[in-house]
Design an enzyme around this catalytic site. Structure first.
Site, PDB file in Angstrom:
ATOM      1  N   ASP A  16      15.669 -15.755   5.916  1.00  0.00           N
ATOM      2  CA  ASP A  16      14.517 -14.869   5.753  1.00  0.00           C
ATOM      3  C   ASP A  16      13.693 -14.802   7.035  1.00  0.00           C
ATOM      4  O   ASP A  16      13.262 -15.820   7.569  1.00  0.00           O
ATOM      5  CB  ASP A  16      13.616 -15.364   4.614  1.00  0.00           C
ATOM      6  N   ASP A  62      12.770 -18.189  12.844  1.00  0.00           N
ATOM      7  CA  ASP A  62      11.542 -17.436  13.111  1.00  0.00           C
ATOM      8  C   ASP A  62      10.275 -18.208  12.803  1.00  0.00           C
ATOM      9  O   ASP A  62       9.183 -17.648  12.937  1.00  0.00           O
ATOM     10  CB  ASP A  62      11.540 -16.134  12.307  1.00  0.00           C
ATOM     11  N   ASP A  80      18.518 -19.469  10.390  1.00  0.00           N
ATOM     12  CA  ASP A  80      17.661 -19.274   9.235  1.00  0.00           C
ATOM     13  C   ASP A  80      18.005 -17.901   8.632  1.00  0.00           C
ATOM     14  O   ASP A  80      18.641 -17.079   9.290  1.00  0.00           O
ATOM     15  CB  ASP A  80      16.201 -19.316   9.692  1.00  0.00           C
TER      16      ASP A  80
END
Length: 228
Positions: A13, A168, A11
């Protein structure tokens, strides 16, 4: 011996780039400009990782489609042009990714960003050359649908068993599970450990340096490390 995970999909961001503050600021400004009710910073943080249209629909279910479209367009203007909030890479990211590539790992990105936004940050960071494939939310179904991961596997020729998703958010973990792919969670981004562990990642780690060290051990690579 070949690495256990030959393809590592990240991922962006909250996993590689510390962009949460900018995303929240841009969304707040966009909502204020349009005059829509603000859902609050905690709610805004929670949907980071979804595609922009899906995030706006989740945050503003009570407003009409035209208003949501206006929020999306204003957000893009703030993020790409108007807001100057700094977005540093997390400590150790650049060095760790460069080392993984040098040791033969293939890297990819599956992100809730739009293609225009991802291309811009890859250009600004000078990191585009590190990734063999990238997939964005405006090119496939938004997370947690597995389409982005399936597209990356098809493009690169790797099997799901050869790939690992690193993210995250619970959306990253759910996307990986829906694709039948192993996942690794990081706790320094948007969602906390207590949410992430509910989706059975292999491990939850607290810094990118820990991610790098875990990948080194899992893949039997050399100990040259990203320690900063």
């Amino acid at each position: 011996m070949k690495p256990r995970y030959e393809l590592i999909i990240f991922d962006w961001d909250g996993t590689l780039m510390d962009s949460v503050a900018k995303i929240v600021r841009c969304f707040t400004a966009a909502v204020d400009d349009v005059g829509a009710p603000h859902p609050g910073q905690d709610a805004t943080r929670h949907v980071i990782g979804l595609g922009l249209a899906e995030a706006v629909a989740t945050l503003l279910p009570q407003v009409d489609a035209d208003t949501r479209t206006q929020v999306v367009e204003r957000y893009r203007q703030y993020f790409l042009h108007l807001d100057q909030t700094d977005m540093p890479l997390f400590p150790g990211v650049r060095e760790g990714l460069e080392s993984l590539v040098a040791q033969g790992c293939m890297l990819a990105i599956a992100t809730g960003k739009a293609r225009r936004g991802l291309d811009r940050v890859l250009h600004d960071t000078g990191m585009a050359h590190l990734f063999c494939a990238t997939r964005c939310a405006d090119e496939a179904f938004s997370k947690p649908h597995p389409r982005m991961l399936e597209d990356i596997l098809e493009q690169t020729g790797f099997s799901v068993e050869q790939a690992l998703m690193v993210g995250d958010t619970t959306y990253d973990m759910q996307m990986a599970r829906h694709a039948g792919m192993d996942s690794l969670a990081v706790t320094y981004g948007v969602h906390g450990r207590e949410l992430l562990v509910e989706h059975a990642p292999l491990v939850c780690l607290d810094s990118f340096s820990e991610v790098y060290a875990w990948l080194q051990q899992a893949n039997g690579l050399s100990s040259a490390a990203a320690t900063n």
